[in-house]
Design an enzyme around this catalytic site. Structure first.
Site, PDB file in Angstrom:
ATOM      1  CG  ASP A   1      -7.807  -0.438 -13.751  1.00 30.93           C
ATOM      2  OD1 ASP A   1      -7.443  -1.211 -14.792  1.00 30.93           O
ATOM      3  OD2 ASP A   1      -6.422  -0.028 -12.911  1.00 30.93           O
TER       4      ASP A   1
ATOM      5  N   GLY B   1       1.135  -1.766   0.104  1.00 27.63           N
ATOM      6  CA  GLY B   1      -0.162  -0.037   0.027  1.00 27.63           C
ATOM      7  C   GLY B   1       1.077   1.188   0.221  1.00 27.63           C
TER       8      GLY B   1
END
EC number: 2.7.7.-
Length: 498
Positions: A250, A124
């Site tokens: 996306d 992340g």
């Protein structure tokens, strides 16, 4: 005291299956690299507070600002043509939305702020290099007049991230009209969740196409709005030699903004087959393929919207096809109109697309630099006034391996310009307003990143950012930043940075 960010959130009001609520992960020793003070003021924010310890804590993810509702959005997507039913924000967290001084609603998102339920075993986090690249290139695109997400801040975290090597970590604060993607609609369509699809479409209409609500078929009107924005956006990409590098569904914003700059780059020597991304092994997202890929992505959006276009499947397909057929005309009008302006032409004649196309063909055959050719044409354009200086003409000719091939084309161009109204001065001003002197040259961007990552030297970043804030001005003190790399940039590769 007023809130640091006057959040007014709408996406967070959607059903819980649209996102995962997750807070940023705190970092050890954040340091502000750059705050975009001008953008902060435009958003109605206080730049001094953003630069304070309070602001740094929020921009780095150490503290959640008052009024924020942090979340990671769910979406799916086609990646290099292969459908992935669940992607989502794996290293980005939407803090909320603010309404700027211009009345426009913007998302405030942290990139590199820690893991989310969509991280797929990732950490992340973001490395400093990709954060600086996105900050610099997105702000350069804004200065060039290209619709884009913006960069509000770049912060180092004081923590390493592990990629191929150990790299310094960073967090980018990204500002966008929204983060709704083509893949957002695919997420619900793939699950047969028509109510979720409808809720997302209604939200998108309210946010981006409010006039569509009054249309006979609001969802077709939404689709047509996205098609128009993307046709115009990709035309403008081509006009400055921009290669996105990873045009997955996306990574296509329905707001019509350039988003996700991971492996992006710019043309040096003109070649429509140019693809710089290391993961684009077959050139799917090459410079010249971008219009075709945009239509392919939009077709995937139309497929996702079929249940909303009509309850009758045959009618729904007809509605989608009718909307998609408009892309070609919209793109061609935008692209050829831009090429005409780049050549100093204010009117459109039947032979103009061929004239521009033949210049591009000659450039490709001669290894001519895309940006320099058009910028130097601005000085070499003839008109009703004095003839251009021989030095200006020679500056263009010198970019071609065979200058006589340019001469043959230039004679046709001069004859076409003779048919144009207006003055030579007006023509030159027009051309200079659409033909930048400065773009984020790939070798300059890499040198900037190397200085920051390897030596903690951010002066090249600041200098390049300053130069690129005025791309259409000559800036003689920074002339070296307009120069093309040796070898025309061939062999250059970009990497996604995830």
């Amino acid at each position: 005291m007023t809130a640091l960010f006057p959040f007014d959130n709408s996406f967070a009001r959607l059903p819980d299956r649209f996102f995962a609520r997750v807070a940023p992960t705190a970092v050890e020793a954040p340091r502000l690299v750059r705050l975009n003070r001008t953008l902060a003021l435009d958003l109605g924010l206080d730049p001094d507070r953003l630069e304070s310890p309070e602001g740094l804590d929020v921009l780095s993810g150490r503290r959640v600002a008052e009024g924020a509702e942090p979340l990671a959005a769910a979406y799916a997507g086609h990646q290099f043509g292969q459908f992935v039913p669940q992607l989502g924000d794996g290293r980005a967290i939407l803090l909320g939305e603010v309404v700027g001084r211009d009345g426009r609603r913007r998302d405030i998102q942290l990139k590199g702020s820690g893991p989310t339920p969509f991280s797929r075993r990732g950490d992340g986090r973001a490395a400093l290099g990709p954060v600086l690249r996105e900050y610099l290139v997105s702000e350069a695109m804004h200065a060039l007049g290209i619709p884009t997400t913006r960069a509000l801040a770049a912060v180092t975290t004081g923590e390493p991230v592990i990629r191929e090597t150990v790299l310094p970590g960073a967090v980018l604060t990204r500002v966008a009209s929204s983060h709704i993607r083509v893949g957002s609609f695919q997420f619900f369509a793939a699950r047969g969740d028509v109510e979720g699809l409808r809720a997302l479409a209604d939200h998108a209409i309210a946010r981006h196409d409010p006039e569509a609500a009054e249309a006979e078929n609001p969802y077709r009107a939404l689709l047509e709005g996205v098609i128009r924005r993307q046709a115009e956006l990709v035309a403008r990409w081509l006009g400055i030699g921009f290669i996105h590098g990873v045009m997955n569904t996306d990574n296509m914003s329905i707001a019509g903004e350039t988003i996700d700059y991971g492996p992006c780059a710019f043309l040096d020597a003109y070649d429509p087959a140019t693809a710089f991304s290391s993961i684009d092994r077959h050139g799917r997202y090459a410079y010249g393929n971008q219009p075709r890929i945009a239509l392919w992505n939009l077709t995937r959006l139309a497929e996702a919207l079929l249940p909303l276009l009509s309850e009758d499947e045959t009618k729904a397909v007809a509605e989608a096809e009718a909307a998609l057929t408009g892309f070609a005309g919209l793109f061609e009008a935008a692209y050829h109109g831009l090429l005409n302006r780049k050549l100093g032409l204010t009117t459109m004649r039947d032979g103009d697309p061929a004239l521009a196309g033949d210049l591009l063909k000659t450039m490709a055959e001669n290894g001519a630099d895309f940006t320099l050719t058009f910028r130097r044409l601005s000085a070499a354009a003839p008109g009703s006034g004095p003839a251009p200086e021989p030095e200006a003409v020679e500056a263009v000719r010198s970019l071609f391996i065979d200058p006589t091939s340019f001469d043959a084309w230039a004679e046709r161009w001069r004859r076409r310009l003779d048919e144009e109204p207006g003055s030579a001065a007006g023509r030159k001003a027009l051309m200079r307003s659409v033909n930048p002197a400065f773009i984020p040259r790939n070798h300059r961007v890499e040198a900037m990143i190397e200085a920051a990552v390897e030596r903690q030297d951010f002066v090249p970043f600041e200098t390049l950012l300053t130069v690129l804030s005025r791309p259409y001005d000559d800036q003689p003190d920074f002339a070296q930043f307009a120069e093309a790399p040796e070898g025309g940039g061939r062999g250059y590769r970009t990497f996604c940075g995830t």
